[in-house]
Design a protein around this motif. Structure first.
Motif, PDB file in Angstrom:
ATOM      1  N   HIS A 260      58.361 -44.391 -36.405  1.00  0.00           N
ATOM      2  CA  HIS A 260      57.039 -43.764 -36.294  1.00  0.00           C
ATOM      3  C   HIS A 260      55.919 -44.755 -35.980  1.00  0.00           C
ATOM      4  O   HIS A 260      54.745 -44.388 -36.094  1.00  0.00           O
ATOM      5  CB  HIS A 260      56.703 -43.038 -37.600  1.00  0.00           C
ATOM      6  N   GLY A 261      56.244 -45.987 -35.632  1.00  0.00           N
ATOM      7  CA  GLY A 261      55.195 -46.929 -35.297  1.00  0.00           C
ATOM      8  C   GLY A 261      54.868 -47.871 -36.449  1.00  0.00           C
ATOM      9  O   GLY A 261      55.312 -47.676 -37.582  1.00  0.00           O
ATOM     10  N   PRO A 262      54.082 -48.916 -36.183  1.00  0.00           N
ATOM     11  CA  PRO A 262      53.809 -49.955 -37.188  1.00  0.00           C
ATOM     12  C   PRO A 262      53.017 -49.436 -38.380  1.00  0.00           C
ATOM     13  O   PRO A 262      52.286 -48.448 -38.296  1.00  0.00           O
ATOM     14  CB  PRO A 262      52.993 -50.993 -36.402  1.00  0.00           C
ATOM     15  N   LEU A 263      53.192 -50.148 -39.494  1.00  0.00           N
ATOM     16  CA  LEU A 263      52.432 -49.832 -40.696  1.00  0.00           C
ATOM     17  C   LEU A 263      50.969 -50.216 -40.513  1.00  0.00           C
ATOM     18  O   LEU A 263      50.618 -51.014 -39.636  1.00  0.00           O
ATOM     19  CB  LEU A 263      53.002 -50.590 -41.892  1.00  0.00           C
ATOM     20  N   SER A 264      50.142 -49.682 -41.372  1.00  0.00           N
ATOM     21  CA  SER A 264      48.728 -50.056 -41.359  1.00  0.00           C
ATOM     22  C   SER A 264      48.581 -51.539 -41.689  1.00  0.00           C
ATOM     23  O   SER A 264      49.271 -52.077 -42.567  1.00  0.00           O
ATOM     24  CB  SER A 264      47.959 -49.222 -42.381  1.00  0.00           C
ATOM     25  N   ALA A 265      47.693 -52.226 -40.990  1.00  0.00           N
ATOM     26  CA  ALA A 265      47.465 -53.654 -41.220  1.00  0.00           C
ATOM     27  C   ALA A 265      46.888 -53.928 -42.604  1.00  0.00           C
ATOM     28  O   ALA A 265      46.910 -55.077 -43.076  1.00  0.00           O
ATOM     29  CB  ALA A 265      46.527 -54.207 -40.148  1.00  0.00           C
ATOM     30  N   THR A 266      46.380 -52.881 -43.265  1.00  0.00           N
ATOM     31  CA  THR A 266      45.819 -53.099 -44.602  1.00  0.00           C
ATOM     32  C   THR A 266      46.903 -53.434 -45.626  1.00  0.00           C
ATOM     33  O   THR A 266      46.600 -54.038 -46.657  1.00  0.00           O
ATOM     34  CB  THR A 266      45.066 -51.839 -45.075  1.00  0.00           C
ATOM     35  N   ILE A 267      48.154 -53.076 -45.362  1.00  0.00           N
ATOM     36  CA  ILE A 267      49.227 -53.321 -46.341  1.00  0.00           C
ATOM     37  C   ILE A 267      49.554 -54.813 -46.445  1.00  0.00           C
ATOM     38  O   ILE A 267      49.480 -55.391 -47.533  1.00  0.00           O
ATOM     39  CB  ILE A 267      50.464 -52.473 -46.002  1.00  0.00           C
ATOM     40  N   PRO A 268      49.926 -55.505 -45.343  1.00  0.00           N
ATOM     41  CA  PRO A 268      50.137 -56.955 -45.492  1.00  0.00           C
ATOM     42  C   PRO A 268      48.881 -57.695 -45.919  1.00  0.00           C
ATOM     43  O   PRO A 268      48.967 -58.693 -46.648  1.00  0.00           O
ATOM     44  CB  PRO A 268      50.608 -57.395 -44.094  1.00  0.00           C
ATOM     45  N   ALA A 269      47.696 -57.198 -45.506  1.00  0.00           N
ATOM     46  CA  ALA A 269      46.452 -57.847 -45.942  1.00  0.00           C
ATOM     47  C   ALA A 269      46.277 -57.723 -47.448  1.00  0.00           C
ATOM     48  O   ALA A 269      45.841 -58.678 -48.117  1.00  0.00           O
ATOM     49  CB  ALA A 269      45.264 -57.227 -45.211  1.00  0.00           C
ATOM     50  N   ALA A 270      46.620 -56.562 -48.013  1.00  0.00           N
ATOM     51  CA  ALA A 270      46.510 -56.373 -49.461  1.00  0.00           C
ATOM     52  C   ALA A 270      47.487 -57.271 -50.208  1.00  0.00           C
ATOM     53  O   ALA A 270      47.168 -57.814 -51.271  1.00  0.00           O
ATOM     54  CB  ALA A 270      46.761 -54.906 -49.808  1.00  0.00           C
ATOM     55  N   VAL A 271      48.705 -57.453 -49.657  1.00  0.00           N
ATOM     56  CA  VAL A 271      49.684 -58.341 -50.306  1.00  0.00           C
ATOM     57  C   VAL A 271      49.187 -59.784 -50.263  1.00  0.00           C
ATOM     58  O   VAL A 271      49.339 -60.536 -51.235  1.00  0.00           O
ATOM     59  CB  VAL A 271      51.055 -58.209 -49.629  1.00  0.00           C
ATOM     60  N   ARG A 272      48.598 -60.196 -49.152  1.00  0.00           N
ATOM     61  CA  ARG A 272      48.060 -61.564 -49.071  1.00  0.00           C
ATOM     62  C   ARG A 272      46.903 -61.756 -50.056  1.00  0.00           C
ATOM     63  O   ARG A 272      46.730 -62.848 -50.610  1.00  0.00           O
ATOM     64  CB  ARG A 272      47.596 -61.860 -47.644  1.00  0.00           C
ATOM     65  N   ASP A 273      46.112 -60.729 -50.261  1.00  0.00           N
ATOM     66  CA  ASP A 273      45.044 -60.827 -51.255  1.00  0.00           C
ATOM     67  C   ASP A 273      45.625 -61.022 -52.654  1.00  0.00           C
ATOM     68  O   ASP A 273      45.075 -61.782 -53.458  1.00  0.00           O
ATOM     69  CB  ASP A 273      44.170 -59.575 -51.214  1.00  0.00           C
ATOM     70  N   LEU A 274      46.743 -60.347 -52.935  1.00  0.00           N
ATOM     71  CA  LEU A 274      47.408 -60.557 -54.221  1.00  0.00           C
ATOM     72  C   LEU A 274      47.926 -61.987 -54.330  1.00  0.00           C
ATOM     73  O   LEU A 274      47.871 -62.594 -55.406  1.00  0.00           O
ATOM     74  CB  LEU A 274      48.561 -59.559 -54.382  1.00  0.00           C
ATOM     75  N   ALA A 275      48.441 -62.532 -53.225  1.00  0.00           N
ATOM     76  CA  ALA A 275      48.908 -63.923 -53.237  1.00  0.00           C
ATOM     77  C   ALA A 275      47.766 -64.873 -53.573  1.00  0.00           C
ATOM     78  O   ALA A 275      47.925 -65.801 -54.384  1.00  0.00           O
ATOM     79  CB  ALA A 275      49.517 -64.283 -51.883  1.00  0.00           C
ATOM     80  N   ASP A 276      46.605 -64.653 -52.986  1.00  0.00           N
ATOM     81  CA  ASP A 276      45.441 -65.494 -53.290  1.00  0.00           C
ATOM     82  C   ASP A 276      45.024 -65.339 -54.752  1.00  0.00           C
ATOM     83  O   ASP A 276      44.638 -66.325 -55.403  1.00  0.00           O
ATOM     84  CB  ASP A 276      44.276 -65.129 -52.371  1.00  0.00           C
ATOM     85  N   ALA A 277      45.112 -64.120 -55.266  1.00  0.00           N
ATOM     86  CA  ALA A 277      44.745 -63.893 -56.665  1.00  0.00           C
ATOM     87  C   ALA A 277      45.691 -64.634 -57.607  1.00  0.00           C
ATOM     88  O   ALA A 277      45.258 -65.214 -58.610  1.00  0.00           O
ATOM     89  CB  ALA A 277      44.759 -62.391 -56.972  1.00  0.00           C
ATOM     90  N   VAL A 278      46.987 -64.627 -57.293  1.00  0.00           N
ATOM     91  CA  VAL A 278      47.954 -65.372 -58.102  1.00  0.00           C
ATOM     92  C   VAL A 278      47.653 -66.856 -58.033  1.00  0.00           C
ATOM     93  O   VAL A 278      47.636 -67.564 -59.054  1.00  0.00           O
ATOM     94  CB  VAL A 278      49.392 -65.084 -57.618  1.00  0.00           C
ATOM     95  N   ASP A 279      47.415 -67.363 -56.830  1.00  0.00           N
ATOM     96  CA  ASP A 279      47.186 -68.793 -56.634  1.00  0.00           C
ATOM     97  C   ASP A 279      45.918 -69.263 -57.336  1.00  0.00           C
ATOM     98  O   ASP A 279      45.869 -70.379 -57.894  1.00  0.00           O
ATOM     99  CB  ASP A 279      47.092 -69.083 -55.139  1.00  0.00           C
ATOM    100  N   GLU A 280      44.889 -68.428 -57.327  1.00  0.00           N
ATOM    101  CA  GLU A 280      43.597 -68.825 -57.897  1.00  0.00           C
ATOM    102  C   GLU A 280      43.408 -68.355 -59.332  1.00  0.00           C
ATOM    103  O   GLU A 280      42.411 -68.715 -59.974  1.00  0.00           O
ATOM    104  CB  GLU A 280      42.467 -68.252 -57.032  1.00  0.00           C
ATOM    105  N   GLY A 281      44.325 -67.537 -59.831  1.00  0.00           N
ATOM    106  CA  GLY A 281      44.200 -67.032 -61.196  1.00  0.00           C
ATOM    107  C   GLY A 281      43.107 -65.995 -61.351  1.00  0.00           C
ATOM    108  O   GLY A 281      42.549 -65.823 -62.439  1.00  0.00           O
ATOM    109  N   ARG A 282      42.783 -65.278 -60.274  1.00  0.00           N
ATOM    110  CA  ARG A 282      41.723 -64.270 -60.326  1.00  0.00           C
ATOM    111  C   ARG A 282      42.184 -63.031 -61.079  1.00  0.00           C
ATOM    112  O   ARG A 282      43.349 -62.654 -61.034  1.00  0.00           O
ATOM    113  CB  ARG A 282      41.291 -63.866 -58.912  1.00  0.00           C
ATOM    114  N   THR A 283      41.262 -62.380 -61.759  1.00  0.00           N
ATOM    115  CA  THR A 283      41.563 -61.133 -62.476  1.00  0.00           C
ATOM    116  C   THR A 283      40.454 -60.122 -62.205  1.00  0.00           C
ATOM    117  O   THR A 283      39.376 -60.464 -61.725  1.00  0.00           O
ATOM    118  CB  THR A 283      41.652 -61.371 -63.995  1.00  0.00           C
TER     119      THR A 283
END
Length: 653
Positions: A260-283
């Motif tokens: 059905h075509g590619p996923l929304s670009a917001t999904i990998p972007a949201a996962v990368r934001d979680l990666a930054d939160a883990v790396d920086e200890g953000r809550t």
């Protein structure tokens, strides 16, 4: 069409693969530690008038530099400190039998047997076995200072000096390696979602598997003693565990993207934001802005991503409620008992121990019967070449011969042009820095970097200089020859690698996973945990099989050609696991459950394929008819199974 003459004269790819440097960055921190760790002891030894003592400390530091391969600080303590203890035992045994002829032969042969057997336990045990034998060979081949305890003490001091340099950053970066590893896992998952529906998906999924393995290994190293007591560890474990649903949903998302075509670009972007939160200890960040899911695969991704965001941004998770899906490690005494029993009753452990003992015994017997200058280099070469977890014995022997020759060119220049004394310190600083930089590029490059360092240090002990450069090459070639003949050609499993059996085991485990995925209550947390553990174990096993095949590809024919022919089946098995997980995820999020008869048919086909792989060394054509609902959740899985059976065709013989 005839091949060009130049291609006929070119060496085969399996032989030249090890001469291509790996595209990895230079580990600058390790470069700096190695330069200081090996040059500082020489400077201290010269300052106090005991250059031989400084050389022994630098030799111990060299062992520590080679063994410092972990990321987490606690693992580095084990990786450096534990092998040093075995190294101290080894040099003590070698020193006690120095100059005792056949007694030394017998003792080193027995040490080689023990070293080979314990090397099968794990990474730390492998390095420990290496240092046990390595230092025993050096102690039996070089005169050490009296009394007998000085050599092990000085070598151990060198290793502890490396450990001290390594741990300088621990107070400031206590959990940084583990946190960085978990963040890297999130980023690899983001890359995976970005690749859904494309040909790059399989490669990205392999990267996710490797990253998950590394992260769980780091967390497990600390969890055994600290689980429930260290808040940072509990939080990291919770953040890592919630990656698993995201990884499980990825195959379904890949199938959805293909249809059905590619996923929304917001999904990998949201996962990368979680990666930054883990790396920086953000809550405390807001929920991710995700599109409204419509299909079962989209619902699975949405649910997994929102769940991960909740856990990642939670300030202090409750230790009692951390979903420890993979289970806690057994008690230390239980693991020691299991490991000891596995080593003593393992056919593979005894077989490798006997191979190594035979090679070391022959090497020591040879130098006892024939006057060979600097004779310990023969057994030293055998020790390095015969390490089973470092790659193919055949390719390592070839690479070591060329690497030694390259290293000797540099060593000859140093010994001929650099006067003994204080000039050794800056020279050692430069040569030592090359070891971690070159080790990351490949075995031949590592050998070329280590050779001049060992030769310079041993010359500080013997004061024999340039005259032993060529004998060093001869000794290395003799050692490579012994390893090739007594450690490779005389053992049929070396050149008739059991890659078919290993692949068959993986396919049989895949069949069991298919059955596990569609039995029991899909909503039962216990059943879900069992499927997660089965899938993680299966992917880890498939990763090991992939490594075995990559190692076999560097072997000469027939092993290398057979591995190349069977390689597509490794990929097919991984795709079958993905398709099974995708089907299970779709069922969990609203798709109709498959008919049990369809599940049984798929399982039966995979078990028949596994039995066929065990029964032949040559792939043969297999026809299969898998019927079922073409619009059902199992249709993509049936397609992958048909593809796997079709791979076993006559064109790949």
């Amino acid at each position: 069409m005839a091949r060009p003459r130049s291609s006929l004269l070119a060496p085969p790819a399996w032989l030249t693969a090890g001469f291509r440097p790996a595209p990895v960055p230079v580990p600058w921190a390790a470069v700096g530690r190695a330069a200081v760790a090996l040059s500082a002891p020489l400077a201290v030894g010269l300052a106090v008038g005991q250059p031989a003592y400084g050389a022994l400390v630098s030799m111990g530091a060299l062992s520590g530099v080679i063994g410092d391969t972990a990321d987490a600080y606690r693992m580095r303590v084990f990786n450096i400190a534990v092998p040093q203890l075995f190294g101290a035992v080894g040099v003590t045994l070698g020193t006690l039998v120095f100059g005792h002829g056949w007694v030394a032969v017998a003792v080193l042969t027995l040490v080689a047997l023990v070293s080979g057997m314990i090397s099968s336990i794990g990474a730390v045990a492998s390095v420990s076995g290496l240092l046990l034998l390595l230092n025993a060979v050096v102690g039996a081949g070089l005169p050490m200072p009296d009394p007998w305890w000085k050599a092990p003490l000085l070598l151990t001091l060198g290793g502890l000096f490396v450990l001290l340099l390594t741990l300088l950053g621990w107070p400031l970066r206590r959990a940084a390696p583990e946190r960085s590893a978990v963040a890297a896992t999130y980023r690899s998952v983001a890359d995976l979602y970005e690749a859904t529906g494309t040909s790059a998906y399989d490669e990205k999924r392999q990267a996710v598997t490797a990253s998950l393995n590394q992260s769980y290994d780091l967390i497990l190293a600390r969890r055994a003693r600290q689980h429930g007591r260290a808040p940072s560890l509990v939080r990291l474990l919770a953040q890592l565990n919630v990656v698993v649903p995201l990884v499980e949903a990825a195959p379904a998302a890949h199938l959805r993207a293909r249809l059905h075509g590619p996923l929304s670009a917001t999904i990998p972007a949201a996962v990368r934001d979680l990666a930054d939160a883990v790396d920086e200890g953000r809550t405390g960040a807001p929920e991710p802005g995700l599109p409204t899911p419509e299909r079962p695969a989209e619902k699975a991704v949405d649910h997994a991503l929102r769940y991960a965001a909740t856990v990642v941004h939670e300030a202090e998770p409750d230790p009692a409620n951390v979903d420890d899906r993979l289970g806690r490690p057994a008690a230390l005494r239980v693991r020691v008992r299991r490991t000891t029993r596995a080593v003593l009753f393992s056919e593979a452990s005894w077989r490798y121990g006997l191979r190594l003992a035979l090679c070391i015994g022959l090497a020591q017997a040879l130098v006892s019967l024939i006057a060979v200058p600097r004779s310990y280099w023969v057994a030293l070469t055998v020790t390095f070449v015969m390490k089973p977890d470092f790659g193919s014995v055949f390719s390592r022997a070839v690479l070591r011969a060329f690497g030694t020759a390259a290293g000797l060119l540099l060593a000859a220049l140093v010994l001929a042009e650099v006067p003994r004394g204080w000039w050794d310190v800056p020279v050692m600083c430069v040569l030592a820095a090359l070891i971690p930089a070159f080790s990351a590029k490949g075995y031949a490059f590592q050998t070329a970097a280590i050779t001049p360092v060992i030769l310079l240090l041993s010359d500080t002990l013997n004061q024999q200089g340039f005259d032993l450069v060529m004998p060093r090459l001869y000794d290395s070639l003799i050692g490579c020859g012994i390893a090739l003949i007594a450690g490779y050609l005389l053992w049929p499993e070396s050149w008739h690698a059991r890659i078919g059996d290993r692949l068959a085991d993986a396919v049989a485990d895949t069949a069991a996973y298919v059955a596990c995925a569609f039995t029991g209550n899909g909503g039962d947390p216990e059943d879900q945990g069992g499927r997660v553990r089965a899938r993680r174990k299966l992917y880890r096993d498939l990763s090991t099989v992939r490594s075995e095949f990559q190692r076999a590809l560097t072997e000469p024919p027939p092993t290398g050609t057979r591995a190349a022919a069977w390689w597509p089946l490794v990929v097919a098995a991984e795709r079958i696991v993905d398709a099974t997980t995708a089907a299970r995820i779709r069922v969990d999020h609203g798709a109709p459950s498959p008919d049990p008869a369809e599940v049984t048919a798929v399982e039966r086909e995979l078990r028949e394929l596994a039995d066929g792989l065990r029964g032949t060394d040559t792939l043969v054509e297999v026809r299969t008819e898998l019927h079922g609902d073409e619009s059902g959740v199992l249709e993509p899985l049936r397609q992958e199974v048909r593809a796997a059976r079709a791979i076993a065709g006559p064109d790949l013989r």
